[in-house]
Design a protein around this motif. Structure first.
Motif, PDB file in Angstrom:
ATOM      1  N   LYS A   1      46.412  62.663  68.917  1.00 25.16           N
ATOM      2  CA  LYS A   1      45.596  63.497  69.176  1.00 25.16           C
ATOM      3  C   LYS A   1      44.609  62.403  70.037  1.00 25.16           C
ATOM      4  O   LYS A   1      43.633  63.350  70.760  1.00 25.16           O
ATOM      5  N   GLN A   2      44.438  61.758  69.960  1.00 28.35           N
ATOM      6  CA  GLN A   2      43.338  60.764  71.192  1.00 28.35           C
ATOM      7  C   GLN A   2      44.079  59.974  72.207  1.00 28.35           C
ATOM      8  O   GLN A   2      43.209  59.808  73.217  1.00 28.35           O
ATOM      9  N   ASP A   3      45.601  60.317  72.523  1.00 30.35           N
ATOM     10  CA  ASP A   3      45.815  59.846  72.989  1.00 30.35           C
ATOM     11  C   ASP A   3      46.929  60.548  73.843  1.00 30.35           C
ATOM     12  O   ASP A   3      48.339  60.630  73.722  1.00 30.35           O
ATOM     13  N   GLU A   4      46.072  60.962  75.282  1.00 26.54           N
ATOM     14  CA  GLU A   4      47.661  62.008  75.545  1.00 26.54           C
ATOM     15  C   GLU A   4      49.065  61.222  76.650  1.00 26.54           C
ATOM     16  O   GLU A   4      49.906  62.017  76.739  1.00 26.54           O
ATOM     17  N   GLN A   5      48.802  60.405  76.934  1.00 22.40           N
ATOM     18  CA  GLN A   5      50.043  59.266  77.345  1.00 22.40           C
ATOM     19  C   GLN A   5      51.313  59.464  76.601  1.00 22.40           C
ATOM     20  O   GLN A   5      51.576  58.716  76.189  1.00 22.40           O
ATOM     21  N   VAL A   6      50.546  59.761  75.036  1.00 26.89           N
ATOM     22  CA  VAL A   6      51.585  59.262  73.550  1.00 26.89           C
ATOM     23  C   VAL A   6      52.475  60.213  73.021  1.00 26.89           C
ATOM     24  O   VAL A   6      51.573  61.720  73.964  1.00 26.89           O
ATOM     25  N   ARG A   7      53.728  59.836  72.752  1.00 27.83           N
ATOM     26  CA  ARG A   7      54.723  61.043  72.313  1.00 27.83           C
ATOM     27  C   ARG A   7      55.131  60.416  71.467  1.00 27.83           C
ATOM     28  O   ARG A   7      55.518  59.448  71.478  1.00 27.83           O
ATOM     29  N   ILE A   8      55.397  61.822  70.144  1.00 23.39           N
ATOM     30  CA  ILE A   8      56.145  61.174  69.388  1.00 23.39           C
ATOM     31  C   ILE A   8      58.041  61.479  69.431  1.00 23.39           C
ATOM     32  O   ILE A   8      58.164  62.583  70.206  1.00 23.39           O
ATOM     33  N   SER A   9      59.128  60.919  69.180  1.00 21.60           N
ATOM     34  CA  SER A   9      60.576  61.249  69.602  1.00 21.60           C
ATOM     35  C   SER A   9      60.711  62.426  68.325  1.00 21.60           C
ATOM     36  O   SER A   9      60.391  62.031  66.611  1.00 21.60           O
TER      37      SER A   9
END
Length: 207
Positions: free
Chosen positions: A28-36
């Motif tokens: 929610k706070q870091d738009e550069q992160v994704r979860i597999s």
């Protein structure tokens, strides 16, 4: 110059240590992160949706995917299979995104063999008593399942030393801040900055 790729993070913890709550807050706070999103043969829990928490599949289809070498990693945990699609992971990394693999230590070992650059983070609970309280508080698993998970917890946690970072999830905000700091620090490593800001660095070093 080759296109910058994101970092691959391995996130592991015994069930109930709070890793899912942590990574969801980070997303929610870091738009550069994704979860597999992994494939699994276990049944959906209440509120879970196919393609959101997991890709729910039957054992036969899962085994077919193993045979076709479609998984980045896969493992059997308790009575179910879990696996991560190669195409999904590498597609996100090539976009420059940081990807979280929420997997156990067995899967982590497989990932390191194929992708040694992966960064491991292990989440520990503040105590076994706290871990048991969290598992009982879920209200989704039977007493037998909880007992099996508790019996397995110590064995799982004994692999913490195989990871690059350890976070003790006692105070949530502190644990989240520590995790966010790890992600940012890895983006600022010298090789990454050299690749992303090659032109700027060359200009700064020129007369």
């Amino acid at each position: 110059m080759d296109k910058h790729t994101g970092n691959l993070f391995i996130l592991s913890a015994p069930s109930g240590a709070g890793k899912s709550t942590l990574y969801k807050a980070l997303l929610k706070q870091d738009e550069q992160v994704r979860i597999s999103i992994s494939h699994t043969t276990r049944a959906p829990r209440q509120g879970e949706e196919h393609g959101r928490e997991y890709y729910f599949t039957d054992p036969e289809s899962f085994l077919d995917m193993i045979a076709e070498d479609e998984f980045f990693e896969h493992a059997q945990v308790f009575d179910n299979y879990y696996g991560t699609s190669k195409a999904s992971i590498f597609g996100m990394l090539e976009q420059g995104l940081d990807v979280i693999l929420e997997i156990d230590w067995q899967g982590a070992r497989q990932v390191r063999q194929l992708y040694p650059e992966a960064i491991g983070i292990f989440i520990l609970p503040p105590s076994l008593k706290d871990l048991e309280l969290r598992l009982n508080g879920r209200g989704t698993d039977s007493e037998d399942v909880i007992k099996r998970r508790m019996d397995k917890a110590i064995s799982e946690m004994s692999h913490y030393h195989e990871y690059d970072f350890v976070i003790i999830n006692d105070e949530f905000d502190t644990a989240l801040s520590q995790m966010a700091g790890i992600f940012q620090a890895m983006r600022n490593k010298t090789p990454v900055m050299q690749q992303k800001h090659n032109n700027l660095i060359n200009d700064l070093l020129s007369l």
